[in-house]
Design a protein around this motif. Sequence first.
Motif, PDB file in Angstrom:
ATOM      1  N   ARG A  22       0.768  -1.094   0.037  1.00 13.00           N
ATOM      2  CA  ARG A  22       0.116   0.030   0.037  1.00 13.00           C
ATOM      3  C   ARG A  22       0.944   1.505  -0.036  1.00 13.00           C
ATOM      4  N   GLN A  23       0.403   2.412  -0.553  1.00 10.32           N
ATOM      5  CA  GLN A  23       0.926   3.647  -0.356  1.00 10.32           C
ATOM      6  C   GLN A  23       1.328   4.056   0.860  1.00 10.32           C
ATOM      7  N   ALA A  24       2.587   4.511   1.030  1.00 14.08           N
ATOM      8  CA  ALA A  24       3.145   5.127   2.139  1.00 14.08           C
ATOM      9  C   ALA A  24       3.402   6.537   2.252  1.00 14.08           C
ATOM     10  N   LEU A  25       3.709   7.099   1.118  1.00 16.11           N
ATOM     11  CA  LEU A  25       4.589   8.338   0.519  1.00 16.11           C
ATOM     12  C   LEU A  25       3.981   9.583   1.473  1.00 16.11           C
ATOM     13  N   TYR A  26       2.528   9.489   1.604  1.00 12.73           N
ATOM     14  CA  TYR A  26       1.926  10.715   1.941  1.00 12.73           C
ATOM     15  C   TYR A  26       1.435  10.709   3.629  1.00 12.73           C
ATOM     16  N   ASP A  27       2.078  10.075   4.046  1.00 10.17           N
ATOM     17  CA  ASP A  27       1.799  10.031   5.690  1.00 10.17           C
ATOM     18  C   ASP A  27       1.623  11.448   6.311  1.00 10.17           C
ATOM     19  N   GLN A  28       2.428  12.317   5.935  1.00 11.30           N
ATOM     20  CA  GLN A  28       2.317  13.772   6.696  1.00 11.30           C
ATOM     21  C   GLN A  28       1.510  14.686   6.028  1.00 11.30           C
ATOM     22  N   ALA A  29       0.835  14.187   4.656  1.00  7.79           N
ATOM     23  CA  ALA A  29      -0.127  14.973   4.004  1.00  7.79           C
ATOM     24  C   ALA A  29      -1.498  14.515   4.110  1.00  7.79           C
ATOM     25  N   GLY A  30      -1.707  13.685   5.101  1.00 13.18           N
ATOM     26  CA  GLY A  30      -3.142  13.175   5.285  1.00 13.18           C
ATOM     27  C   GLY A  30      -4.211  14.045   5.233  1.00 13.18           C
ATOM     28  N   LYS A  31      -4.132  15.623   5.750  1.00 12.34           N
ATOM     29  CA  LYS A  31      -5.311  16.240   5.793  1.00 12.34           C
ATOM     30  C   LYS A  31      -5.497  16.766   4.323  1.00 12.34           C
ATOM     31  N   LEU A  32      -4.331  16.627   3.610  1.00 11.39           N
ATOM     32  CA  LEU A  32      -4.825  17.103   2.106  1.00 11.39           C
ATOM     33  C   LEU A  32      -5.113  15.994   1.199  1.00 11.39           C
ATOM     34  N   LEU A  33      -4.487  15.031   1.276  1.00 15.38           N
ATOM     35  CA  LEU A  33      -4.544  13.842   0.306  1.00 15.38           C
ATOM     36  C   LEU A  33      -4.727  12.657   0.870  1.00 15.38           C
ATOM     37  N   GLY A  34      -5.206  12.612   2.222  1.00 17.60           N
ATOM     38  CA  GLY A  34      -5.184  11.271   2.982  1.00 17.60           C
ATOM     39  C   GLY A  34      -6.442  10.453   2.259  1.00 17.60           C
ATOM     40  N   ARG A  35      -7.558  11.039   1.661  1.00 23.11           N
ATOM     41  CA  ARG A  35      -8.589  10.224   1.164  1.00 23.11           C
ATOM     42  C   ARG A  35      -8.636  10.725  -0.314  1.00 23.11           C
ATOM     43  N   ALA A  36      -7.464  10.998  -1.044  1.00 27.64           N
ATOM     44  CA  ALA A  36      -7.302  11.137  -2.482  1.00 27.64           C
ATOM     45  C   ALA A  36      -7.169   9.625  -3.068  1.00 27.64           C
ATOM     46  N   VAL A  37      -7.255   9.652  -4.173  1.00 24.99           N
ATOM     47  CA  VAL A  37      -7.305   8.350  -4.971  1.00 24.99           C
ATOM     48  C   VAL A  37      -6.031   7.825  -4.793  1.00 24.99           C
ATOM     49  N   ILE A  38      -4.905   8.658  -5.084  1.00 20.29           N
ATOM     50  CA  ILE A  38      -3.395   8.209  -4.860  1.00 20.29           C
ATOM     51  C   ILE A  38      -3.056   7.317  -3.379  1.00 20.29           C
TER      52      ILE A  38
END
Length: 403
Positions: A22-38
Motif C-alpha cells: 500500500r501507499q506510504a508516501l503521503y503520511d504527513q499529507a493526510g489532511k490534504l491527500l489522505g482520502r485522495a485516489v493516490i
Amino acid sequence: MKMHEVRSFALASAVLRRPDMRQALYDQAGKLLGRAVINLHGAEHRARRSEELKVFRKDFFQYYEREVLRPELATTLAPYVRAGSADLIDLGYRLMLDLTADFAGIDRPGRTPEATEDLLRLLKIFALAPVLDQSTLADIGSLKAELGQGIADFERNYLTPSADRREAIVDSVRRGEAPESALPRDVLTVLVQAQEKLGMSRADLLQESIFFLLAGAHTSVHALAHVMAELFGWLERHPEDRALVDHDPLFIQRCVHEALRLYPSSPIAKRRPDCPMRVEPLGELDEDDVLLLNLVEANRDPAAFGDDARSFDPHRRTPPGASPFGLSMGMGAHVCLGLQLATGAVPKPGIDPATHHVGTVAAIVRALFSAGVAPDPRAPPVSDSTTTRVSWARFPIIFAATG
C-alpha cells in the motif's frame, strides 16, 4: 519498523506492481491527500479509479490536445512573447492552471486575473504538502498551518460552488430536464455522478480536486523546467538536432520522456506491506516496515538503461521491459491516471508524427520553441533550496524571435 531502500530498477518495478503493497508516501499529507485516489488501497481504490478512467479516454486526449491546449497556449504565451522574456516556472504554472482546473472541474467565475492569481497562490501552497518530508525548512508547523488555511480557502471559494453547480446539472439530467451533453466533461462531474456509489463525502471531493490540480499542474511544471534545461544543453552540444526540434514532434516527446526519467516529480516512492511477507533480496517484512523506492537511482540504473543511464540522451533506445520515462509515472495499481495526457502515447514504429498524441508537456515545449525561446544569457536558472528535490525556483527565458 525498518526502512528498506530500493535502488535497482528491477526490484522497484516489482514492488510497485505488487497489489499487497500500500501507499506510504503521503503520511504527513493526510489532511490534504489522505482520502485522495493516490492514497487509497484495494477495492476502494479500484472503484474510484474505475470511475475516473471514464474521463481518461483516448478520444479525450486527442480532443484536449488539439481543441483545448493549443488555443490556450497561444493566448497565454502571446503577452510574454511580445515582452520578450518570462520566468519559465511562473509561465508554466499559468500555462497549466486553467487547463488543469478545467480538467479537474474547478470553476473560476469570470476567469478574472484576480481569480487566476488566487488559484496560483493556492496551488503553490498545496505543492508543499506532498514534499513535507523533503523540505529543508525547519518550521514544518507553520507550513502545515498555511496548508490548513489554503484548504479552507479553496473549499469555500472553489470546490463548494463547483460541486453545487455540477450536482444541480446531474440532478437535472437524471430528471430528464437536460440532455447528457449538458454534463461538463471533467473529473468532478464524474465523481458527483458516482458519489453515492463510491461513498464519497464533500471532504473526499475536496481532497480529490486538490490532488488533480497538483497532479495536472505542479508535476507538469516540474517536468517542463527539466526538459527545457536539458534540451537547451543538448542543443549547445548537438546543434545539428535543432532541425528535429523544429520539425519532429516525436523528437521533442523523446526529450520529455528522457527528462522525466532523470528527474521524477517525486524522487521517491514508499510502500508498506499489507501483511508479513518475504521479498528478496530484502528478506522478511512485516506491516510496520517501509520500502523506500529511490526512483532517481532506479531510473538511472545501468542494468536497465545502459552504461550512460545518468546522462540525457533523447536518442536513447528504450530497453525491453522498461518505459522511456522509467518509473516516474508509477507502475501497477497506482500508475498515473493522466500518464498519456501528460506524456502522450509511446510511439510505435511507423506512426504518423502529424497525428500522434505527444502529450501536454511536449506540446508546450513545441510552442515555446516556435515562439523563439532561449535561455536568458544574463540570468541563469536558480535552484529551489527549500527542498531536497532537484527543481528550479526561477528559470529566466527570452523569446529571441521577437527581434
